[in-house]
Design a protein around this motif. Structure first.
Motif, PDB file in Angstrom:
ATOM      1  N   PHE A 148       0.811  -1.140  -0.038  1.00 34.59           N
ATOM      2  CA  PHE A 148       0.011  -0.348   0.114  1.00 34.59           C
ATOM      3  C   PHE A 148       0.875   1.182  -0.124  1.00 34.59           C
ATOM      4  O   PHE A 148       2.246   0.832   0.237  1.00 34.59           O
ATOM      5  CB  PHE A 148      -1.072  -0.157   1.181  1.00 34.59           C
ATOM      6  CG  PHE A 148      -0.639   0.047   2.653  1.00 34.59           C
ATOM      7  CD1 PHE A 148      -0.374   1.250   3.066  1.00 34.59           C
ATOM      8  CD2 PHE A 148       0.068  -1.111   3.223  1.00 34.59           C
ATOM      9  CE1 PHE A 148       0.129   1.321   4.503  1.00 34.59           C
ATOM     10  CE2 PHE A 148       0.579  -1.194   4.318  1.00 34.59           C
ATOM     11  CZ  PHE A 148       0.843   0.073   5.014  1.00 34.59           C
ATOM     12  N   ALA A 149       0.358   2.387  -0.426  1.00 40.29           N
ATOM     13  CA  ALA A 149       1.187   3.567  -0.451  1.00 40.29           C
ATOM     14  C   ALA A 149       0.459   4.639   0.543  1.00 40.29           C
ATOM     15  O   ALA A 149      -0.785   4.730   0.677  1.00 40.29           O
ATOM     16  CB  ALA A 149       0.953   4.179  -1.796  1.00 40.29           C
ATOM     17  N   THR A 150       1.295   5.447   1.262  1.00 34.24           N
ATOM     18  CA  THR A 150       0.770   6.201   2.305  1.00 34.24           C
ATOM     19  C   THR A 150       1.816   7.283   2.681  1.00 34.24           C
ATOM     20  O   THR A 150       3.138   7.072   2.488  1.00 34.24           O
ATOM     21  CB  THR A 150       0.946   5.669   3.556  1.00 34.24           C
ATOM     22  OG1 THR A 150       0.169   6.536   4.539  1.00 34.24           O
ATOM     23  CG2 THR A 150       2.109   4.901   4.157  1.00 34.24           C
ATOM     24  N   GLY A 151       1.344   8.485   2.036  1.00 37.48           N
ATOM     25  CA  GLY A 151       2.381   9.761   2.375  1.00 37.48           C
ATOM     26  C   GLY A 151       3.329   9.508   0.904  1.00 37.48           C
ATOM     27  O   GLY A 151       2.845   9.348   0.012  1.00 37.48           O
ATOM     28  N   ASP A 152       4.352   9.766   1.377  1.00 40.79           N
ATOM     29  CA  ASP A 152       5.318   9.591   0.236  1.00 40.79           C
ATOM     30  C   ASP A 152       6.029   8.157   0.400  1.00 40.79           C
ATOM     31  O   ASP A 152       6.989   8.015  -0.287  1.00 40.79           O
ATOM     32  CB  ASP A 152       6.714  10.713   0.558  1.00 40.79           C
ATOM     33  CG  ASP A 152       7.501  10.345   1.849  1.00 40.79           C
ATOM     34  OD1 ASP A 152       6.973   9.555   2.758  1.00 40.79           O
ATOM     35  OD2 ASP A 152       8.578  10.670   1.935  1.00 40.79           O
ATOM     36  N   ALA A 153       5.658   7.065   1.098  1.00 40.89           N
ATOM     37  CA  ALA A 153       6.324   5.846   1.242  1.00 40.89           C
ATOM     38  C   ALA A 153       5.251   4.764   0.503  1.00 40.89           C
ATOM     39  O   ALA A 153       4.187   4.678   0.366  1.00 40.89           O
ATOM     40  CB  ALA A 153       6.354   5.413   2.588  1.00 40.89           C
ATOM     41  N   LEU A 154       6.156   3.898  -0.070  1.00 38.36           N
ATOM     42  CA  LEU A 154       5.645   2.578  -0.515  1.00 38.36           C
ATOM     43  C   LEU A 154       5.577   1.488   0.735  1.00 38.36           C
ATOM     44  O   LEU A 154       6.908   1.386   1.166  1.00 38.36           O
ATOM     45  CB  LEU A 154       6.142   2.072  -1.908  1.00 38.36           C
ATOM     46  CG  LEU A 154       5.724   0.623  -2.203  1.00 38.36           C
ATOM     47  CD1 LEU A 154       4.393   0.789  -2.591  1.00 38.36           C
ATOM     48  CD2 LEU A 154       6.634   0.179  -3.358  1.00 38.36           C
ATOM     49  N   VAL A 207       7.719  -2.936   5.493  1.00 36.53           N
ATOM     50  CA  VAL A 207       8.559  -2.023   5.532  1.00 36.53           C
ATOM     51  C   VAL A 207       8.220  -0.836   4.676  1.00 36.53           C
ATOM     52  O   VAL A 207       7.556  -1.320   3.589  1.00 36.53           O
ATOM     53  CB  VAL A 207      10.029  -2.612   5.041  1.00 36.53           C
ATOM     54  CG1 VAL A 207      10.105  -2.996   3.482  1.00 36.53           C
ATOM     55  CG2 VAL A 207      11.289  -1.763   5.121  1.00 36.53           C
ATOM     56  N   CYS A 208       8.597   0.370   4.932  1.00 32.83           N
ATOM     57  CA  CYS A 208       8.283   1.623   4.230  1.00 32.83           C
ATOM     58  C   CYS A 208       9.519   1.950   3.595  1.00 32.83           C
ATOM     59  O   CYS A 208      10.551   2.039   3.790  1.00 32.83           O
ATOM     60  CB  CYS A 208       8.068   2.811   5.271  1.00 32.83           C
ATOM     61  SG  CYS A 208       6.535   2.720   6.415  1.00 32.83           S
ATOM     62  N   LEU A 209       9.364   2.015   2.131  1.00 26.10           N
ATOM     63  CA  LEU A 209      10.179   2.335   1.014  1.00 26.10           C
ATOM     64  C   LEU A 209      10.038   3.974   0.383  1.00 26.10           C
ATOM     65  O   LEU A 209       8.937   4.066   0.276  1.00 26.10           O
ATOM     66  CB  LEU A 209      10.297   1.332   0.236  1.00 26.10           C
ATOM     67  CG  LEU A 209      10.680   0.041   0.680  1.00 26.10           C
ATOM     68  CD1 LEU A 209      10.179  -1.185  -0.165  1.00 26.10           C
ATOM     69  CD2 LEU A 209      12.036  -0.389   1.125  1.00 26.10           C
ATOM     70  N   THR A 210      11.028   4.354  -0.151  1.00 26.90           N
ATOM     71  CA  THR A 210      10.931   5.254  -1.077  1.00 26.90           C
ATOM     72  C   THR A 210      11.652   5.121  -2.431  1.00 26.90           C
ATOM     73  O   THR A 210      12.769   5.545  -2.432  1.00 26.90           O
ATOM     74  CB  THR A 210      11.506   6.758  -0.469  1.00 26.90           C
ATOM     75  OG1 THR A 210      10.847   6.790   0.779  1.00 26.90           O
ATOM     76  CG2 THR A 210      11.211   8.036  -1.287  1.00 26.90           C
TER      77      THR A 210
END
Length: 111
Positions: free
Chosen positions: A40-46, A79-82
């Motif tokens: 899922f995508a949230t804010g600037d993160a994948l 994990v949050c990724l950019t």
């Protein structure tokens, strides 16, 4: 990852796997297969679901950061990724999907 990049990466995955679906996870746009979310995508993160060792590796290298919807309570195997661009985002989505479908297959084999 901005919404346009997530949309583009999602579309690429859905073209490859038309049985997958869009949905909402934690009020954010996401992707799931057979009812199981893998991204899922949230804010600037994948945010993607990956094996714990891979999550640890991504955090250790600085590529990722823990997914903590509640501060101090990281979601296990997320994990949050950019990602640096659409191709990188698509690659992470495919990696997460592969992990989730493999989990389902392993769980089915145990029953």
């Amino acid at each position: 990852m901005d919404p346009d990049e997530f949309e583009h990466a999602s579309r690429a995955v859905l073209e490859r796997y038309p049985g997958d679906e869009r949905g909402r996870m934690l009020h954010a746009p996401g992707l799931k297969t057979a009812g199981t979310f893998y991204a899922f995508a949230t804010g600037d993160a994948l945010v993607v679901k990956l094996p714990a060792a891979r999550v640890t590796e991504l955090i250790a290298t600085g590529e990722g950061r823990p997914c903590e919807p509640r501060p101090g309570r990281p979601m296990r195997q997320w994990v949050c990724l950019t990602p640096a661009g659409r191709d990188a985002g698509t690659a992470y989505l495919l990696e997460a999907r592969e992990f989730v479908t493999g989990l389902r297959e392993r769980e089915g084999a145990r029953q």
